[in-house]
Design an enzyme around this catalytic site. Structure first.
Site, PDB file in Angstrom:
ATOM      1  N   SER A  40      39.011  33.395  41.051  1.00  8.96           N
ATOM      2  CA  SER A  40      38.609  33.528  39.647  1.00  8.96           C
ATOM      3  C   SER A  40      37.271  32.871  39.335  1.00  8.96           C
ATOM      4  CB  SER A  40      39.688  32.946  38.728  1.00  8.96           C
ATOM      5  OG  SER A  40      39.742  31.538  38.845  1.00  8.96           O
ATOM      6  N   LYS A 101      38.268  26.212  35.659  1.00  5.60           N
ATOM      7  CA  LYS A 101      37.451  27.233  34.991  1.00  5.60           C
ATOM      8  C   LYS A 101      36.185  26.566  34.459  1.00  5.60           C
ATOM      9  CE  LYS A 101      40.925  30.254  35.252  1.00  5.60           C
ATOM     10  NZ  LYS A 101      40.908  31.432  36.143  1.00  5.60           N
TER      11      LYS A 101
END
Length: 250
Positions: A40, A101
């Site tokens: 990701s 993230k």
């Protein structure tokens, strides 16, 4: 003789206990290692990267300690991340799973993605096409587009730029409603924009309480591409991504 033997065992146990306490202390207040299991955050972080996260960057919460014991609420010596920081946090829905993230939105920010372009507080965030990028090692091999994204400057802080990937501009998270980041929360997105479950998925990740921040990713200390299994010693030198060792996370 038996007395000496017993004393030796006790000293060994003490040494192990002290070493364990020191290791827990370092992991709690200084640095903790993490590994990257998914794609990701490609191209910034690759599957098989191992990195150190600074625990002191945003202050300390219960999530700074192993197993997140419910000893206190909030943060001690707390500070907000900067837009563009790559941060590890505990998934709000279970307060246990580690996610990593990029912090895109701070409390009070308005965010929206329109046709793949991030909009921050009503303004489109500039991005420049760099060209094709081959994603390998995270599912089927595929060629996507790579952009350089430029986050707007913050007072007293230099503008932040980082690379992102896009399969296209009409994927599920490429058009979103506008999100208003509530007080005490941040908004995070993966750099692999069309292959990231992040704050855009409100029912799964959503807004991240500042208390759930574990720390800021600092540098990669090891990286392996998975081409050699642990017992294939002869393949280790070729499996290590030597150029990524000790590189800073930006």
């Amino acid at each position: 003789m038996a007395k000496q033997k017993t004393g030796g065992w006790l000293e060994s146990i003490k040494t192990i206990v002290y070493a364990g306490l020191i290791a827990i202390g370092i992991r709690t207040i200084a640095f903790e290692p993490f590994n990257i299991p998914s794609g990701s955050m490609i191209p910034t972080l690759l599957v098989g990267d191992y990195l150190f996260v600074s625990k002191f960057s945003y202050g300390y919460s219960r999530h700074s300690m192993p197993f997140s014991p419910n000893l206190f609420n909030g943060r001690i010596f707390g500070s907000l991340p900067q837009r563009g920081d790559v941060a590890v946090f505990k998934l709000p829905r279970d307060n246990a799973t580690d996610y990593i993230k990029r912090i895109i939105g701070l409390p009070g920010d308005r965010l929206q993605v329109r046709a793949g372009v991030l909009h921050l507080n009503g303004q489109p965030v500039r991005r420049e096409l760099l060209g094709p990028y081959t994603v390998d090692g995270d599912g089927p091999r595929m060629v996507v587009r790579q952009f350089r994204e430029f986050l707007p400057p913050q007072p007293g802080i230099e503008p932040h730029a980082h690379n992102i990937l896009e399969i296209s501009d009409d994927q599920p998270f490429d058009n979103t409603p506008e999100f208003l980041v509530p007080a005490g929360h941040v908004f995070a997105m993966g750099d692999n924009r069309d292959n990231s479950l992040d704050s855009r998925a409100q029912s799964h990740v959503g807004f991240i309480p500042v208390e759930n921040l574990v720390g800021r990713a600092e540098f990669i200390f090891f990286s392996v591409d998975g081409s050699a299994r642990w017992w294939e010693i002869w393949g280790w030198p070729m499996a290590i991504r030597w150029t990524r060792l000790f590189s800073a996370v930006r």
